[in-house]
Scaffold this motif. Sequence first.
Motif, mmCIF file in Angstrom:
data_model
loop_
_atom_site.group_PDB
_atom_site.id
_atom_site.type_symbol
_atom_site.label_atom_id
_atom_site.label_comp_id
_atom_site.label_asym_id
_atom_site.label_seq_id
_atom_site.Cartn_x
_atom_site.Cartn_y
_atom_site.Cartn_z
ATOM 1 N N VAL A 4 42.596 38.672 51.155
ATOM 2 C CA VAL A 4 42.860 37.233 51.067
ATOM 3 C C VAL A 4 44.215 36.899 51.671
ATOM 4 C CG1 VAL A 4 43.132 35.300 49.468
ATOM 5 C CG2 VAL A 4 41.419 37.040 49.002
ATOM 6 N N PRO A 82 46.833 28.524 46.595
ATOM 7 C CA PRO A 82 47.369 29.368 45.509
ATOM 8 C C PRO A 82 48.230 28.600 44.505
ATOM 9 C CG PRO A 82 48.029 30.152 47.698
ATOM 10 C CD PRO A 82 47.477 28.791 47.870
ATOM 11 N N ILE A 91 43.006 34.612 42.397
ATOM 12 C CA ILE A 91 43.050 35.339 43.672
ATOM 13 C C ILE A 91 43.441 36.794 43.412
ATOM 14 C CG2 ILE A 91 44.319 35.576 45.862
ATOM 15 C CD1 ILE A 91 44.731 32.405 45.598
ATOM 16 N N ASN A 92 44.498 36.979 42.654
ATOM 17 C CA ASN A 92 44.984 38.349 42.452
ATOM 18 C C ASN A 92 43.996 39.186 41.652
ATOM 19 O OD1 ASN A 92 47.218 38.328 44.066
ATOM 20 N ND2 ASN A 92 48.546 37.502 42.477
ATOM 21 N N ALA A 95 40.756 39.503 44.155
ATOM 22 C CA ALA A 95 40.994 40.207 45.426
ATOM 23 C C ALA A 95 41.522 41.620 45.182
ATOM 24 C CB ALA A 95 41.976 39.429 46.294
ATOM 25 N N SER A 99 45.867 40.648 48.265
ATOM 26 C CA SER A 99 46.309 39.308 48.689
ATOM 27 C C SER A 99 47.577 39.482 49.517
ATOM 28 C CB SER A 99 46.583 38.422 47.468
ATOM 29 O OG SER A 99 47.544 39.004 46.619
ATOM 30 N N ALA A 150 51.713 36.960 45.671
ATOM 31 C CA ALA A 150 50.732 37.782 46.418
ATOM 32 C C ALA A 150 51.131 39.254 46.304
ATOM 33 C CB ALA A 150 50.720 37.348 47.885
#
Length: 173
Positions: A4, A82, A91-92, A95, A99, A150
Amino acid sequence: MNIVLIGYMGSGKSLVGRCLSETIGSEYLDLDDYIEAEEKKTIKNIFEEKGEVYFRKKEHFYLKKVLGAFENTVISLGGGTPCFSGNIEIINKLAEGRSIYLQTGVDELVERLFGEKNKRPLIAHLDTKEALQDFIRKHLFERSFYYNQAAYKIITDKKALNDIVAEIQAILK
Ligand code: S3P
Protein backbone atom coordinates in the motif's frame (compact mmCIF):
# COMPACT_ATOMS: atom_id res chain seq x y z
CA MET A 1 0.20 -9.85 0.07
CA ASN A 2 -0.69 -6.31 -0.88
CA ILE A 3 1.65 -3.31 -0.92
CA VAL A 4 0.00 0.00 0.00
CA LEU A 5 1.41 3.36 -1.09
CA ILE A 6 0.50 6.49 0.82
CA GLY A 7 1.62 10.10 0.57
CA TYR A 8 0.53 13.64 -0.22
CA MET A 9 -1.15 14.56 -3.52
CA GLY A 10 1.55 14.67 -6.18
CA SER A 11 3.98 12.41 -4.31
CA GLY A 12 3.88 9.93 -7.19
CA LYS A 13 1.74 7.20 -5.64
CA SER A 14 0.03 6.29 -8.89
CA LEU A 15 3.12 6.47 -11.10
CA VAL A 16 5.29 4.54 -8.64
CA GLY A 17 2.50 2.06 -7.93
CA ARG A 18 1.95 1.27 -11.60
CA CYS A 19 5.67 0.91 -12.28
CA LEU A 20 6.22 -1.22 -9.16
CA SER A 21 3.36 -3.57 -10.06
CA GLU A 22 4.75 -4.04 -13.59
CA THR A 23 8.24 -4.67 -12.23
CA ILE A 24 7.17 -7.31 -9.70
CA GLY A 25 4.40 -8.73 -11.89
CA SER A 26 1.46 -8.03 -9.58
CA GLU A 27 -1.89 -6.36 -10.04
CA TYR A 28 -2.33 -2.61 -9.57
CA LEU A 29 -5.21 -0.69 -8.05
CA ASP A 30 -5.67 3.06 -7.53
CA LEU A 31 -8.26 3.73 -4.82
CA ASP A 32 -9.41 7.03 -6.40
CA ASP A 33 -9.99 5.30 -9.75
CA TYR A 34 -11.83 2.50 -7.98
CA ILE A 35 -14.11 4.97 -6.16
CA GLU A 36 -14.80 6.83 -9.42
CA ALA A 37 -15.72 3.58 -11.20
CA GLU A 38 -17.94 2.33 -8.35
CA GLU A 39 -19.67 5.68 -7.82
CA LYS A 40 -19.80 6.44 -11.56
CA LYS A 41 -18.61 9.99 -10.82
CA THR A 42 -15.26 11.75 -10.78
CA ILE A 43 -13.77 12.62 -7.38
CA LYS A 44 -14.17 16.27 -8.39
CA ASN A 45 -17.91 15.76 -8.96
CA ILE A 46 -18.34 13.83 -5.71
CA PHE A 47 -16.77 16.74 -3.80
CA GLU A 48 -18.87 19.32 -5.70
CA GLU A 49 -22.19 17.50 -5.43
CA LYS A 50 -21.96 15.77 -2.04
CA GLY A 51 -19.08 17.43 -0.18
CA GLU A 52 -15.93 16.18 1.48
CA VAL A 53 -17.61 14.42 4.43
CA TYR A 54 -19.55 12.19 2.03
CA PHE A 55 -16.37 11.50 0.03
CA ARG A 56 -14.49 10.49 3.22
CA LYS A 57 -17.28 8.03 4.13
CA LYS A 58 -17.10 6.43 0.70
CA GLU A 59 -13.29 6.42 0.79
CA HIS A 60 -13.37 4.59 4.17
CA PHE A 61 -15.88 2.06 2.84
CA TYR A 62 -13.95 1.32 -0.37
CA LEU A 63 -10.60 1.20 1.43
CA LYS A 64 -11.87 -1.62 3.67
CA LYS A 65 -13.45 -3.32 0.68
CA VAL A 66 -10.33 -3.36 -1.49
CA LEU A 67 -7.93 -4.28 1.32
CA GLY A 68 -10.17 -7.22 2.15
CA ALA A 69 -10.85 -8.32 -1.41
CA PHE A 70 -7.53 -7.95 -3.24
CA GLU A 71 -4.36 -10.01 -2.90
CA ASN A 72 -0.91 -9.52 -4.37
CA THR A 73 -1.86 -6.07 -5.51
CA VAL A 74 -0.03 -2.77 -5.35
CA ILE A 75 -2.61 -0.28 -4.05
CA SER A 76 -2.17 3.51 -4.31
CA LEU A 77 -4.38 5.47 -1.94
CA GLY A 78 -5.62 9.06 -2.13
CA GLY A 79 -3.53 11.69 -0.33
CA GLY A 80 -6.07 12.02 2.48
CA THR A 81 -6.98 8.35 2.89
CA PRO A 82 -4.68 7.54 5.85
CA CYS A 83 -5.74 10.71 7.72
CA PHE A 84 -9.44 9.97 8.40
CA SER A 85 -11.70 7.48 10.19
CA GLY A 86 -8.94 5.33 11.68
CA ASN A 87 -7.86 4.37 8.16
CA ILE A 88 -4.14 4.24 8.97
CA GLU A 89 -4.78 1.53 11.58
CA ILE A 90 -6.85 -0.41 9.05
CA ILE A 91 -4.12 -0.01 6.43
CA ASN A 92 -1.38 -1.20 8.75
CA LYS A 93 -3.42 -4.15 9.96
CA LEU A 94 -4.62 -5.33 6.57
CA ALA A 95 -1.44 -4.54 4.63
CA GLU A 96 0.52 -6.60 7.17
CA GLY A 97 3.41 -4.18 7.51
CA ARG A 98 3.67 -3.41 3.82
CA SER A 99 2.59 0.24 3.88
CA ILE A 100 4.99 2.74 2.36
CA TYR A 101 4.98 6.50 2.73
CA LEU A 102 6.32 8.30 -0.34
CA GLN A 103 7.67 11.47 1.23
CA THR A 104 8.07 14.46 -1.09
CA GLY A 105 9.20 17.95 -0.03
CA VAL A 106 6.97 21.01 -0.28
CA ASP A 107 8.87 22.70 -3.14
CA GLU A 108 8.70 19.64 -5.36
CA LEU A 109 4.99 19.15 -4.55
CA VAL A 110 4.25 22.76 -5.53
CA GLU A 111 6.00 22.32 -8.89
CA ARG A 112 4.17 19.07 -9.61
CA LEU A 113 0.73 20.18 -8.42
CA PHE A 114 0.42 23.75 -9.69
CA GLY A 115 -0.24 22.71 -13.29
CA GLU A 116 -2.76 20.03 -12.42
CA LYS A 117 -4.49 21.51 -9.39
CA ASN A 118 -7.86 21.78 -11.14
CA LYS A 119 -8.32 18.02 -10.94
CA ARG A 120 -7.91 18.19 -7.17
CA PRO A 121 -10.80 19.74 -5.27
CA LEU A 122 -8.79 20.61 -2.15
CA ILE A 123 -6.32 22.86 -3.98
CA ALA A 124 -8.22 23.97 -7.10
CA HIS A 125 -9.03 27.39 -5.57
CA LEU A 126 -5.39 28.34 -4.89
CA ASP A 127 -4.44 30.78 -7.64
CA THR A 128 -0.76 31.42 -7.08
CA LYS A 129 2.25 29.22 -6.38
CA GLU A 130 2.76 31.11 -3.11
CA ALA A 131 -0.77 30.33 -1.95
CA LEU A 132 -0.33 26.69 -2.94
CA GLN A 133 2.97 26.51 -1.11
CA ASP A 134 1.46 27.96 2.11
CA PHE A 135 -1.43 25.55 1.93
CA ILE A 136 0.75 22.49 1.32
CA ARG A 137 3.20 23.40 4.06
CA LYS A 138 0.43 23.54 6.70
CA HIS A 139 -1.52 20.60 5.33
CA LEU A 140 1.51 18.35 5.04
CA PHE A 141 2.48 19.22 8.62
CA GLU A 142 -0.96 18.10 9.86
CA ARG A 143 -0.99 14.98 7.74
CA SER A 144 2.56 13.88 8.51
CA PHE A 145 1.34 12.49 11.84
CA TYR A 146 -0.63 9.88 9.88
CA TYR A 147 1.82 9.36 7.01
CA ASN A 148 4.63 8.68 9.48
CA GLN A 149 2.72 5.71 10.82
CA ALA A 150 3.42 3.77 7.61
CA ALA A 151 5.73 0.81 8.08
CA TYR A 152 8.35 2.33 5.74
CA LYS A 153 9.20 5.74 4.37
CA ILE A 154 10.93 6.57 1.10
CA ILE A 155 12.11 10.07 0.24
CA THR A 156 11.27 10.68 -3.40
CA ASP A 157 12.81 14.15 -4.00
CA LYS A 158 15.10 14.28 -7.03
CA LYS A 159 14.93 10.51 -7.51
CA ALA A 160 14.17 8.74 -10.78
CA LEU A 161 11.09 6.54 -10.92
CA ASN A 162 13.15 3.36 -11.39
CA ASP A 163 15.27 4.15 -8.35
CA ILE A 164 12.21 4.63 -6.15
CA VAL A 165 10.81 1.30 -7.36
CA ALA A 166 14.15 -0.40 -6.70
CA GLU A 167 14.22 1.04 -3.16
CA ILE A 168 10.76 -0.34 -2.45
CA GLN A 169 11.77 -3.76 -3.76
CA ALA A 170 14.87 -3.69 -1.56
CA ILE A 171 13.02 -2.84 1.67
CA LEU A 172 10.31 -5.43 1.07
CA LYS A 173 12.70 -8.29 0.29
C1 S3P B 1 -7.11 13.99 -1.72
C2 S3P B 1 -6.27 13.46 -2.65
C3 S3P B 1 -6.73 12.95 -3.95
C4 S3P B 1 -8.21 12.53 -3.86
C5 S3P B 1 -9.05 13.63 -3.30
C6 S3P B 1 -8.60 14.06 -1.91
C7 S3P B 1 -6.55 14.48 -0.44
O1 S3P B 1 -5.93 11.85 -4.35
O2 S3P B 1 -8.35 11.36 -3.07
O3 S3P B 1 -8.97 14.70 -4.19
O4 S3P B 1 -7.32 14.65 0.54
O5 S3P B 1 -5.31 14.66 -0.36
P1 S3P B 1 -4.39 12.00 -4.92
O6 S3P B 1 -3.49 12.02 -3.73
O7 S3P B 1 -4.24 10.78 -5.75
O8 S3P B 1 -4.36 13.27 -5.70
